[in-house]
Design a protein around this motif. Sequence first.
Motif, mmCIF file in Angstrom:
data_model
loop_
_atom_site.group_PDB
_atom_site.id
_atom_site.type_symbol
_atom_site.label_atom_id
_atom_site.label_comp_id
_atom_site.label_asym_id
_atom_site.label_seq_id
_atom_site.Cartn_x
_atom_site.Cartn_y
_atom_site.Cartn_z
ATOM 1 N N ASP A 21 0.805 -1.216 0.000
ATOM 2 C CA ASP A 21 0.000 0.000 0.000
ATOM 3 C C ASP A 21 0.844 1.275 0.000
ATOM 4 O OD1 ASP A 21 -2.611 -1.027 -0.254
ATOM 5 O OD2 ASP A 21 -2.595 -1.619 1.853
ATOM 6 N N GLN A 22 2.147 1.180 0.247
ATOM 7 C CA GLN A 22 3.033 2.357 0.211
ATOM 8 C C GLN A 22 3.690 2.567 -1.149
ATOM 9 O OE1 GLN A 22 5.700 1.115 3.329
ATOM 10 N NE2 GLN A 22 4.769 2.486 4.839
ATOM 11 N N PHE A 71 2.655 2.971 -4.244
ATOM 12 C CA PHE A 71 2.140 4.020 -5.129
ATOM 13 C C PHE A 71 2.728 5.384 -4.758
ATOM 14 C CE2 PHE A 71 -1.033 7.219 -6.294
ATOM 15 C CZ PHE A 71 -1.113 6.990 -7.660
ATOM 16 N N ASP A 72 2.696 5.748 -3.487
ATOM 17 C CA ASP A 72 3.243 7.033 -3.065
ATOM 18 C C ASP A 72 4.763 7.068 -3.214
ATOM 19 O OD1 ASP A 72 0.777 8.225 -2.482
ATOM 20 O OD2 ASP A 72 0.750 7.359 -0.472
ATOM 21 N N HIS A 73 5.415 5.925 -3.054
ATOM 22 C CA HIS A 73 6.869 5.808 -3.204
ATOM 23 C C HIS A 73 7.309 6.151 -4.633
ATOM 24 C CE1 HIS A 73 10.903 4.069 -2.755
ATOM 25 N NE2 HIS A 73 10.656 3.296 -3.791
ATOM 26 N N GLU A 94 6.240 8.547 -6.645
ATOM 27 C CA GLU A 94 6.228 9.959 -6.994
ATOM 28 C C GLU A 94 7.637 10.545 -7.011
ATOM 29 O OE1 GLU A 94 3.784 14.030 -5.856
ATOM 30 O OE2 GLU A 94 3.581 12.259 -4.574
ATOM 31 N N ARG A 98 2.228 13.992 -9.541
ATOM 32 C CA ARG A 98 0.890 13.890 -8.945
ATOM 33 C C ARG A 98 -0.098 14.765 -9.715
ATOM 34 N NH1 ARG A 98 -0.786 10.275 -5.130
ATOM 35 N NH2 ARG A 98 1.263 10.527 -4.202
ATOM 36 N N GLY A 138 -5.214 12.765 -7.747
ATOM 37 C CA GLY A 138 -4.454 11.808 -6.943
ATOM 38 C C GLY A 138 -3.706 10.765 -7.748
ATOM 39 N N LEU A 144 -1.028 9.418 -10.736
ATOM 40 C CA LEU A 144 0.320 9.849 -11.094
ATOM 41 C C LEU A 144 0.488 9.797 -12.612
ATOM 42 C CD1 LEU A 144 2.417 7.867 -8.444
ATOM 43 C CD2 LEU A 144 1.948 10.334 -8.450
ATOM 44 N N HIS A 160 -3.704 4.390 -7.782
ATOM 45 C CA HIS A 160 -3.573 3.538 -6.600
ATOM 46 C C HIS A 160 -4.703 2.520 -6.582
ATOM 47 C CE1 HIS A 160 -3.995 2.383 -2.358
ATOM 48 N NE2 HIS A 160 -2.676 2.475 -2.370
#
Length: 147
Positions: free
Chosen positions: A9-10, A12-14, A16, A39, A43, A45, A71
């Motif tokens: 779950d981390q 996707f943000d990783h 960016e 971004r 939300g 990417l 995500h």
Amino acid sequence: MESAAPTPDQVFDHLEGRWRLDRTIPGQATMRGEAEFRRLPDGRLAYREQGRVELANGQAFDGHRDYVFAHSDGGFSVYFAEAPPRLFHRIALAREGDALEGSAGHLCAADQYHSRYRFLADGRFVVEHRVSGPRKDYLSRTVFTRG
């Protein structure tokens, strides 16, 4: 993220930010350049890669590619950057040793794409596309390093 790969779950943000990319297609081509995950207001990417492509015959040219990542629980989905967006594949990640790995397939006309994503504990990630069919037969391997 140097001691452990991110959780599913981390990831996707990783993604960016900016990455260096090094792609090989054995016997056919290489590409070196950079990729950016930017971004969007909703939300997702926006992904853009650009770099120098060198063919096995010595010809070289600049190339680029765009996708949109979204995500999803335990991973992410990749869409072609078209209107309306069209799904390329959905990746669900699972722990494999000290890395996270996920794979998916996509049929493009008569050619089959089998893609594998591997997120490593050192912060790099690797994307492999095995393409086979009547028009294509190759393995593309791209290593992304934070840049």
